[in-house]
Design an enzyme around this catalytic site. Structure first.
Site, short mmCIF file in Angstrom:
data_model
loop_
_atom_site.label_atom_id
_atom_site.label_comp_id
_atom_site.label_asym_id
_atom_site.label_seq_id
_atom_site.Cartn_x
_atom_site.Cartn_y
_atom_site.Cartn_z
N GLY B 50 -41.96 66.86 -6.03
CA GLY B 50 -42.85 67.62 -6.89
C GLY B 50 -43.71 66.66 -7.69
O GLY B 50 -43.83 65.48 -7.35
N ALA B 52 -43.19 65.22 -10.44
CA ALA B 52 -42.44 64.08 -10.96
C ALA B 52 -42.04 63.13 -9.83
O ALA B 52 -42.31 61.93 -9.89
CB ALA B 52 -41.21 64.55 -11.73
N ARG B 338 -44.40 83.62 -26.60
CA ARG B 338 -43.68 84.10 -25.43
C ARG B 338 -42.32 84.72 -25.74
O ARG B 338 -42.00 85.81 -25.28
CB ARG B 338 -43.42 82.93 -24.46
N HIS B 409 -38.45 81.63 -16.39
CA HIS B 409 -39.60 80.88 -15.94
C HIS B 409 -39.37 79.37 -15.90
O HIS B 409 -39.85 78.68 -15.01
CB HIS B 409 -40.74 81.19 -16.90
N GLU B 433 -38.73 68.30 -14.57
CA GLU B 433 -37.98 69.42 -15.15
C GLU B 433 -36.47 69.19 -15.07
O GLU B 433 -35.70 69.79 -15.82
CB GLU B 433 -38.37 70.74 -14.44
N ARG B 443 -40.63 75.09 -24.36
CA ARG B 443 -41.74 74.30 -23.84
C ARG B 443 -43.06 75.02 -24.07
O ARG B 443 -43.17 76.23 -23.85
CB ARG B 443 -41.56 74.06 -22.34
N LEU B 449 -46.38 70.20 -16.49
CA LEU B 449 -47.13 69.39 -15.53
C LEU B 449 -47.40 68.02 -16.15
O LEU B 449 -47.25 66.98 -15.51
CB LEU B 449 -48.44 70.07 -15.16
C1 LIG Z 1 -45.01 80.29 -11.51
C2 LIG Z 1 -45.00 79.05 -12.36
C3 LIG Z 1 -46.14 78.67 -13.04
C4 LIG Z 1 -46.14 77.52 -13.84
N1 LIG Z 1 -47.29 77.16 -14.48
C5 LIG Z 1 -47.31 76.02 -15.23
C6 LIG Z 1 -48.51 75.60 -15.87
O1 LIG Z 1 -49.55 76.24 -15.77
N2 LIG Z 1 -48.50 74.45 -16.59
C7 LIG Z 1 -47.36 73.70 -16.71
O2 LIG Z 1 -47.42 72.66 -17.35
N3 LIG Z 1 -46.21 74.08 -16.10
C8 LIG Z 1 -46.15 75.21 -15.37
N4 LIG Z 1 -44.99 75.59 -14.76
C9 LIG Z 1 -43.82 74.69 -14.80
C10 LIG Z 1 -44.00 73.52 -13.83
O3 LIG Z 1 -44.64 73.96 -12.67
C11 LIG Z 1 -42.68 72.88 -13.39
O4 LIG Z 1 -41.87 72.68 -14.49
C12 LIG Z 1 -42.94 71.52 -12.74
O5 LIG Z 1 -43.89 71.63 -11.74
C13 LIG Z 1 -41.67 70.92 -12.19
O6 LIG Z 1 -41.98 69.75 -11.46
P1 LIG Z 1 -40.86 68.79 -10.89
O7 LIG Z 1 -41.55 67.70 -10.18
O8 LIG Z 1 -39.92 68.44 -11.97
O9 LIG Z 1 -40.01 69.69 -9.86
P2 LIG Z 1 -40.44 70.56 -8.58
O10 LIG Z 1 -41.88 70.64 -8.38
O11 LIG Z 1 -39.65 71.81 -8.67
O12 LIG Z 1 -39.91 69.71 -7.36
C14 LIG Z 1 -38.56 69.62 -7.02
C15 LIG Z 1 -38.44 68.79 -5.77
O13 LIG Z 1 -37.07 68.49 -5.56
C16 LIG Z 1 -36.70 68.76 -4.23
N5 LIG Z 1 -35.29 69.08 -4.26
C17 LIG Z 1 -34.63 69.94 -5.09
N6 LIG Z 1 -33.33 69.90 -4.85
C18 LIG Z 1 -33.15 69.02 -3.84
C19 LIG Z 1 -32.00 68.53 -3.15
N7 LIG Z 1 -30.77 68.93 -3.47
N8 LIG Z 1 -32.19 67.64 -2.15
C20 LIG Z 1 -33.43 67.19 -1.83
N9 LIG Z 1 -34.54 67.60 -2.48
C21 LIG Z 1 -34.39 68.50 -3.46
C22 LIG Z 1 -37.62 69.85 -3.78
O14 LIG Z 1 -37.74 69.81 -2.39
C23 LIG Z 1 -38.91 69.46 -4.49
O15 LIG Z 1 -39.59 68.52 -3.70
C24 LIG Z 1 -44.97 76.75 -13.97
C25 LIG Z 1 -43.82 77.15 -13.30
C26 LIG Z 1 -43.82 78.30 -12.52
C27 LIG Z 1 -42.54 78.74 -11.87
#
Ligand SMILES: Cc1cc2nc3c(=O)[nH]c(=O)nc-3n(C[C@H](O)[C@H](O)[C@H](O)COP(=O)(O)OP(=O)(O)OC[C@H]3O[C@@H](n4cnc5c(N)ncnc54)[C@H](O)[C@@H]3O)c2cc1C
Ligand code: SF4
Ligand code: FES
Lengths: 248, 645
Positions: B50, B52, B338, B409, B433, B443, B449
């Site tokens: 993702g 991160a 919220r 959410h 996250e 948050r 993001l």
């Molecule tokens: C509908 C929606 C709208 C949102 N809108 C906003 C917004 O407008 N602005 C904002 O700032 N935030 C927003 N958020 C929150 C934000 O999108 C997320 O908190 C953020 O994108 C999380 O990013 P991340 O890289 O931590 O994890 P993620 O993007 O969830 O990525 C997780 C990764 O880990 C991998 N993974 C998970 N478990 C395993 C495992 N066991 N083995 C191998 N791989 C695994 C997955 O394949 C994926 O690649 C929103 C969230 C939602 C649900």
């Protein structure tokens, strides 16, 4: 509502698949297509059968993970809609629905409705980026981008990489997908230095991956959930000609 | 019954002190460096692609490390970050409207209800400006104005315009930027990508995180992968509620396996519930869809005055409608934050005044806005949202009021990390996250993001050097004792899940668990409810391990087996969330304890008792966890109580 589903079942990439008929009763018209499959799968499991494998994740029409041929149409009957966003109210009670995986030489079937779209990633690896290592960037306002270009780049960038365009194309071509990325990056000033190498590299990778050539059939844009226009393919072709001419 | 015990407090050893503006610079200067020639000899595993994980993997590879990257989807581009709509914050002050790094810092600490670390939040605000530069250089097509400069909007109740956006697809566009940088490194041979692979266990050797056990989701093959450090970027755990706005595959497995191996889990009960989601339409419901919060700018929220009034909206006369947000919060009305909007919706539904299937919904009515502004103006503002709503529900919001209901959410809690983003297991770093670091108890919109990219592009690639400078660590083999044990754990669990062959599906358990969590550990929590939830979860967990039916084998693509493993971990997490919520006998941010409210029903914090991070240590399934407190100190932003009346 009650439906008759004919679903492609295939145990693994090397075995032969076949269509299997299921009667699916008592489905809410408010359910999505994938929720209808969930309900069927729950019933199959309890009956001791193997559930149908299909790809999905966001179920919001944005991750590009879902996709199946529904009555021969990629993502089904609603325009500009991914399979996960398609709802059962668009079908008739008693209808027979055929469900099959994407069919294309470059997308081998993994199991049932799941295919391998790794070839898309290899096209991106061949140039679908701007080389900008972390930390090297100038201030974001250093280069203004005319709004029309920014908007056009955005439109091209909305491609979700689902593969419907390939599945719909009689030649199994991924030209719309490739053109969307070439267009997105080529429309921005940041994308200019690598514009020529990008288009040449991506097209080579496209052909190597086993995608067919484009004959302007136009089926791709009809099924594309994001409405990526055919004009981007024209743009790609002209970029390609220029790049090749320059190389001599 | 003891639900937990208290252990030694913990402290963040990595954070420098002194003036807050210079802490990050001093930490970077103080961190050891790794000679570029040595980086080739060091391998880093990054789980998750993702915002991160994608940004971290690309940046570490650019720096010269050997990177191995994993995700469960078929391509790194599909991580759940792709779904974010609204935007990303940054203290650029391009609007000259009084924004600054300090103001973003201040808003975030306050928005987190004074339960986040000042040092981390300040760094986040500092780094935010670099993120926008980086993304523009990569070709992220942010919205622009006619002059060609970037557009901004205000988001989530802040008074400045600091949110950058790309139409309703900010997450997708940012993720594609990181993904493309990652693909470039893959092509250069610096990253080995493993899509459709799931991490099922952490390998800890000599007390250090040294690898992971993964399952190839296509062939079912189990393998062990070694590295000098492991980075978890596996996202949030909102799916413990079954229904949430998260993607279906979002899970806690990677974090939970690390927790079981000794990584502390911080503030698990802090959950964000978003007020404007499309309600459930029936028992087939598999996920919930978020509608942009901006709708509350023009829509009016109401329910019938009388409980059980099942007339159509159009047949309910004005005098028999209760515009309850406007009534209870006259100064903020429909625009209350919220958590307040969510709780109020739940209250009216609990009174039997909810609308739609199951009485779980409230109206969001645009009739007045259409009368005042005209249909065209409303369409120009909200056209695509109305279309999305109609696609899902089949109702036309121009003529019938929308129905909305709150949904889970975002999860603020996660693995505990220090200022370097290192967990309590040396060599295990956690970003995005999946960690608990920056948002406190709540948050702010457009800040997830920002945090994901700050962690991945700028923070981790600097702090991890300090750890890796001591490497390469001793080579491991498949036959090392700890490696054999980690692998055996995974294999035994898979065998167990496949052999139960009971009479209930994985989803039926997950749904039931979700109901328990929503009922007792959702928008409003009480001591009685949480105690009850813990015993319900325990008995449901036992039932799961005796009655679940997982069809098929472990040697092929088996989506039910994948889900079963995730649900098994959710069961354990759910219990910890309830224990955390039970122990925190105060209300703060996304955690509302009914026993702790002001006379007019607002959240009431108890700073004297609870101004700390609750970091939990695992002691065994169903055993009371150990509470380790990290005291929070506020040198810059003085804690105050909020009010929206
Ligand atoms: C509908 C929606 C709208 C949102 N809108 C906003 C917004 O407008 N602005 C904002 O700032 N935030 C927003 N958020 C929150 C934000 O999108 C997320 O908190 C953020 O994108 C999380 O990013 P991340 O890289 O931590 O994890 P993620 O993007 O969830 O990525 C997780 C990764 O880990 C991998 N993974 C998970 N478990 C395993 C495992 N066991 N083995 C191998 N791989 C695994 C997955 O394949 C994926 O690649 C929103 C969230 C939602 C649900
Ligand atoms: S161009 Fe359209 S159909 Fe093809 S992958 Fe992109 S979004 Fe899907
Ligand atoms: S599941 Fe993500 S687009 Fe359909």
């Amino acid at each position: 509502m009650n439906l008759k589903l004919r679903v492609w079942r295939q145990t693994d990439p090397s075995s032969r698949g076949r269509m299997v008929t299921y009667l699916v009763e008592d489905i809410s018209p408010d359910a999505s297509f994938l929720e209808m499959l969930d309900v069927l799968n729950e019933r199959l499991i309890l009956a001791g059968d193997e559930p149908i494998a299909f790809d999905h994740d966001c179920r919001e029409g944005i991750c590009g993970m879902c996709g199946m041929m529904i009555n021969g149409v990629a993502h089904g009957p609603s325009r500009a809609t991914t399979t996960c966003q398609l709802h059962m109210r668009h079908f008739k009670d008693g209808e027979t629905i055929d469900v099959e995986p994407w069919r294309a030489a470059a997308f081998p079937v993994v199991k049932d409705l799941v295919v391998d779209r790794g070839a898309f990633d290899s096209i991106i690896q061949a140039g679908g980026y701007i080389s900008a290592p972390t930390g090297a960037a100038p201030d974001a306002h250093a280069t203004p981008v005319p709004k029309v270009d920014a908007d056009a780049a955005f439109e091209a960038a909305t491609c979700i990489g689902c593969g419907a365009c390939v599945a719909a194309c009689p030649n199994g071509s991924a030209m719309l997908f490739t053109a969307a990325k070439v267009g997105h990056l080529g429309l921005l000033p940041q994308g200019q230095p690598e514009r020529d190498t990008r288009v040449v590299g991506m097209l080579e990778a496209h052909d190597e991956a086993g995608f067919g050539g484009c004959t302007n059939a136009g089926e791709c844009t009809t099924v594309c959930p994001k409405g990526i226009p055919l004009t981007l393919i024209g743009r790609l072709n002209s970029d390609y000609r220029k790049a090749v001419t320059k190389r001599g | 019954m003891t639900f937990w015990t208290e252990g030694e407090p913990i402290a963040d050893q990595a954070a420098p002190d002194g003036p807050i503006e210079t802490r990050w610079e001093r930490r970077q200067f103080g961190a050891k460096l790794v000679n570029p020639a040595n980086r080739r000899k060091l391998t880093v595993i990054v789980v998750g692609t993702g915002l991160a994980g994608g940004s971290a993997a690309a940046t570490l590879a650019e720096a010269g490390y050997k990177v191995r990257s994993y995700c469960y989807q078929d391509s790194p581009r599909r991580a759940h970050s792709i779904a974010a709509q609204g935007g990303i914050n940054a203290a650029k002050n391009y609007r000259n409207d009084g924004d600054s790094v300090y103001r973003l810092f201040y808003d975030t600490v306050k928005g987190g209800d004074f339960r986040a670390r000042e040092s981390n939040v300040y760094r986040l605000a500092q780094v935010s400006v670099n993120i926008i530069d980086q993304c523009v250089a990569q070709g992220v097509p942010f919205a622009r104005e006619y002059g060609g400069l970037l557009d901004n909007r205000s988001f989530g109740g802040t008074q400045v315009s600091r949110t950058f956006y790309a139409r309703g697809q900010t997450g997708q566009q940012l993720l594609l930027g990181a993904y493309q940088a990652l693909e470039r490194q893959i092509a250069l041979g610096n990253v080995e990508m493993h899509a459709r692979h799931e991490m099922l266990e952490l390998v800890v050797v000599d007390g250090k995180a040294r690898g992971i056990v993964v399952r190839d989701l296509v062939t079912g093959a189990i393998s062990t992968e070694f590295a000098d450090a492991v980075v978890l970027a596996s996202g949030g755990y909102g799916n413990v509620f079954f229904l949430s706005t998260n993607a279906k595959g979002c899970n806690v497995t990677a974090s939970w396996r690390a927790h079981r191996k000794g990584a502390l889990f911080a503030n698990p009960c802090y959950t964000q519930i978003h007020p404007t989601c499309i309600p459930e339409s029936g028992t087939h419901q598999s996920k919930l869809t978020l509608m942009s919060e901006s709708l509350r700018n023009d829509g009016r929220v109401w329910v019938p005055v009388r409980a059980g009034d099942d007339r159509l909206a159009a047949d309910i006369p004005e005098a028999e409608r209760d515009y309850y947000l406007e009534r209870i919060y006259p100064s903020f009305g429909n625009l209350v934050p919220r958590d307040i909007a969510s709780r109020a919706a739940k209250n009216v539904c609990d009174e039997g005044r909810g609308v739609g299937p199951g009485g779980l919904g409230v109206y969001l009515d645009f009739a007045d806005a259409i009368a005042r502004l005209g249909r065209d103006a409303v369409e120009a503002k909200y056209g695509n949202l109305f279309e999305m709503y109609e696609r899902i529900t089949g109702d036309d919001p121009y003529t019938t009021p929308m129905r909305i209901y709150p949904a889970v959410h975002y999860t603020m809690g996660g693995l505990w990390v220090d200022y370097d983003l290192q967990s309590t297991i040396p060599g295990l770093f956690v970003v995005g996250e999946a960690n608990f670091s920056d948002h406190g108890a709540n948050r702010l919109g457009a800040s997830a993001l920002m945090q994901g990219l700050a962690d991945g592009y700028f923070v981790l690639p600097n702090t991890i050097n300090d750890y890796l400078a001591a490497g390469p660590f001793r080579p491991l083999t498949e036959s090392d004792e700890e490696v054999v044990a980690a692998r055996a754990l995974v294999e035994e669990r898979i065998d167990k899940l496949l052999s139960i062959d009971g009479d209930r599906t994985v989803d039926s358990f997950h749904r039931e668990l979700g109901h328990i969590m929503w009922e007792y550990c959702g928008m409003e929590r009480t001591e009685e409810g949480l105690t009850k939830a813990i015993s319900l979860i325990r008995s449901l967990r036992e039932e799961f391990w005796t009655r679940v039916k997982v069809p098929g084998t472990g040697e092929t693509l088996n989506q039910n087996l994948e889900r079963a493993g995730r649900v098994a971990d959710f069961f354990e997490l759910a219990e910890l969330m309830c224990v955390d919520a039970l122990h925190r006998a105060e209300s703060c941010g996304g955690h509302f304890r009914a026993e702790s409210q002001t006379p007019d029903g607002e959240a009431l914090r108890h700073d004297d008792e609870f101004s700390y991070v609750a970091a939990w240590q695992f002691t065994g399934t169903g055993e009371p966890p150990v509470l380790r407190k990290e005291a929070l100190e506020f040198e810059y932003v003085h804690p105050s109580q909020r009010s929206y009346k």
